[in-house]
Design an enzyme around this catalytic site. Sequence first.
Site, PDB file in Angstrom:
ATOM      1  N   CYS A  64       0.840  -1.209   0.000  1.00 33.69           N
ATOM      2  CA  CYS A  64       0.000   0.000   0.000  1.00 33.69           C
ATOM      3  C   CYS A  64       0.873   1.257   0.000  1.00 33.69           C
ATOM      4  O   CYS A  64       1.760   1.399   0.830  1.00 33.69           O
ATOM      5  CB  CYS A  64      -0.899  -0.018   1.233  1.00 33.69           C
TER       6      CYS A  64
ATOM      7  N   CYS B  71       0.492   3.315   3.495  1.00 36.90           N
ATOM      8  CA  CYS B  71       0.887   2.792   4.805  1.00 36.90           C
ATOM      9  C   CYS B  71       2.205   3.427   5.269  1.00 36.90           C
ATOM     10  O   CYS B  71       3.063   3.778   4.451  1.00 36.90           O
ATOM     11  CB  CYS B  71       1.033   1.266   4.745  1.00 36.90           C
TER      12      CYS B  71
ATOM     13  N   HIS C 223      -4.135   0.376   8.052  1.00 40.53           N
ATOM     14  CA  HIS C 223      -4.609   0.135   6.696  1.00 40.53           C
ATOM     15  C   HIS C 223      -6.067  -0.334   6.676  1.00 40.53           C
ATOM     16  O   HIS C 223      -6.800  -0.077   5.718  1.00 40.53           O
ATOM     17  CB  HIS C 223      -3.702  -0.933   6.063  1.00 40.53           C
TER      18      HIS C 223
ATOM     19  N   ASN D  57     -13.423   9.906  -1.079  1.00 43.50           N
ATOM     20  CA  ASN D  57     -14.103   8.873  -1.844  1.00 43.50           C
ATOM     21  C   ASN D  57     -13.849   7.580  -1.117  1.00 43.50           C
ATOM     22  O   ASN D  57     -12.702   7.188  -0.965  1.00 43.50           O
ATOM     23  CB  ASN D  57     -13.466   8.745  -3.235  1.00 43.50           C
TER      24      ASN D  57
ATOM     25  N   SER E  16      -9.412   3.391  -5.285  1.00 43.07           N
ATOM     26  CA  SER E  16      -8.585   2.231  -5.578  1.00 43.07           C
ATOM     27  C   SER E  16      -7.865   1.666  -4.358  1.00 43.07           C
ATOM     28  O   SER E  16      -7.344   0.565  -4.398  1.00 43.07           O
ATOM     29  CB  SER E  16      -7.556   2.608  -6.648  1.00 43.07           C
TER      30      SER E  16
ATOM     31  N   HIS F  63      -6.996   1.930   2.196  1.00 43.01           N
ATOM     32  CA  HIS F  63      -6.374   2.649   3.317  1.00 43.01           C
ATOM     33  C   HIS F  63      -7.166   3.948   3.563  1.00 43.01           C
ATOM     34  O   HIS F  63      -7.410   4.700   2.622  1.00 43.01           O
ATOM     35  CB  HIS F  63      -4.910   2.970   2.992  1.00 43.01           C
TER      36      HIS F  63
ATOM     37  N   HIS G  17      -8.293   7.393   3.715  1.00 41.75           N
ATOM     38  CA  HIS G  17      -7.673   8.644   3.292  1.00 41.75           C
ATOM     39  C   HIS G  17      -8.671   9.543   2.584  1.00 41.75           C
ATOM     40  O   HIS G  17      -9.715   9.093   2.117  1.00 41.75           O
ATOM     41  CB  HIS G  17      -6.481   8.368   2.356  1.00 41.75           C
TER      42      HIS G  17
ATOM     43  N   GLN H  69      -8.876  13.680   0.387  1.00 44.76           N
ATOM     44  CA  GLN H  69      -8.088  14.571  -0.454  1.00 44.76           C
ATOM     45  C   GLN H  69      -8.456  16.026  -0.205  1.00 44.76           C
ATOM     46  O   GLN H  69      -9.547  16.322   0.286  1.00 44.76           O
ATOM     47  CB  GLN H  69      -8.328  14.242  -1.930  1.00 44.76           C
TER      48      GLN H  69
HETATM   49 ZN   LIG Z   1      -2.252   1.138   3.747  1.00 44.72          ZN
END
Ligand SMILES: [Zn+2]
Length: 368
Positions: free
Chosen positions: A53, A56, A128, A168, A176, A179, A181, A183
């Site tokens: 990833c 990570c 993750h 998203n 995709s 993990h 996250h 933006q």
């Molecule tokens: Zn990750």
Amino acid sequence: MSLPLDLTSHPHRRFNPLTNSWVLCSPHRTKRPWQGQLEVSPTINLPEYDPKCYLCPGNTRAQGEKNPMYKETFVFGNDFAAVKVETDIGRMNEAEGEANDEADEAPSLFLAHRVQGVCQVICYSPSHNLTVAELSTTSILSIITTWIAETLSAQSLPFVKYIQIFENKGSMMGCSNPHPHGQIWCTSVIPEEPAKELDSMKRYHDKCNKCLLCEYTRMELGKKLERIVCENASFVCLVPFWAIWPYETMIISKRHITSLVDLNQEEKIALADIIGKITRKYDNVFESSFPYSMGIHQAPVDGEEHVWDSHLHIHFYPPLLRNPTVKKFLVGFEMLGEPQRDLTPEQAASRLQQCSETHYKMKSTSSQ
Ligand SMILES: [Zn+2]
Ligand SMILES: [Zn+2]
Ligand SMILES: [Zn+2]
């Protein structure tokens, strides 16, 4: 004489005063009671750390940079940014590219403007395999603190006019990487969606001398539980009257504030609390990880005064319809005519109200 409009059974259109648009509502197509969980998707067990990833801690990203061993949140410049800082980007001839306000001249049919910007990625947690719904209020608070810090730093860039924070979540939304996250895209223009809202809110204030969202929130709170999903001292989460997505919600600040940077400490904690509540409720709808696009709308940072044409709020647009695998598509009539929904916003609010604020994964451990 025509019959009064029954919003629970008659096909009707609802107006979205924020975006100045309509949504078609067909409640007669969902004459069935809520049956609770309908289908459960297999639980995918992700590892806490994935060596492949790029988000990570300690891993190397696409362009060779190594992530630090971060403990809370971590922000970095998107390696494949949609907009860039450079100023010397080729553009259309100024005369061709500018909007033409002369009444006797036809407007340009080939209008293009240069856009500058910065795209940041924010990792919500070093783990993750966690989502916002599984993070503690303290961890969500550190995401909010990071959003505020990034807003302040983007605000200081002279070309930045708008800071769009969004997330998203889920492969269904085209994300995709699982993990956790989000933006932050900072642009030299105010994008379409917030621009429409600013315009509507300004017109409303010019006419009524009131903030559109303060008024809307006050009226919704007066209706008690019709569309309110949950609330705390500083925020309310509701399914808007004009929602398009089946389980669309908005988090609105109860106090008239226009930006994340206006939040006091108590409100930051309250925002973390309500984000935790709605995301856990979402996961509990089908006892599966609920995909969505989430975004914060706040005042632009273009140097203009935005006291009454903006009011801090968050939109959640989840695509799921009837089970964890079937999503709503905006196609056909919705693409060519206007958006349409079957489940009414009131039915969706009622289902979300019934969903526990405790994450389903925690229920089995807490009940033992
Ligand atoms: Zn990750
Ligand atoms: Zn307001
Ligand atoms: Zn908005």
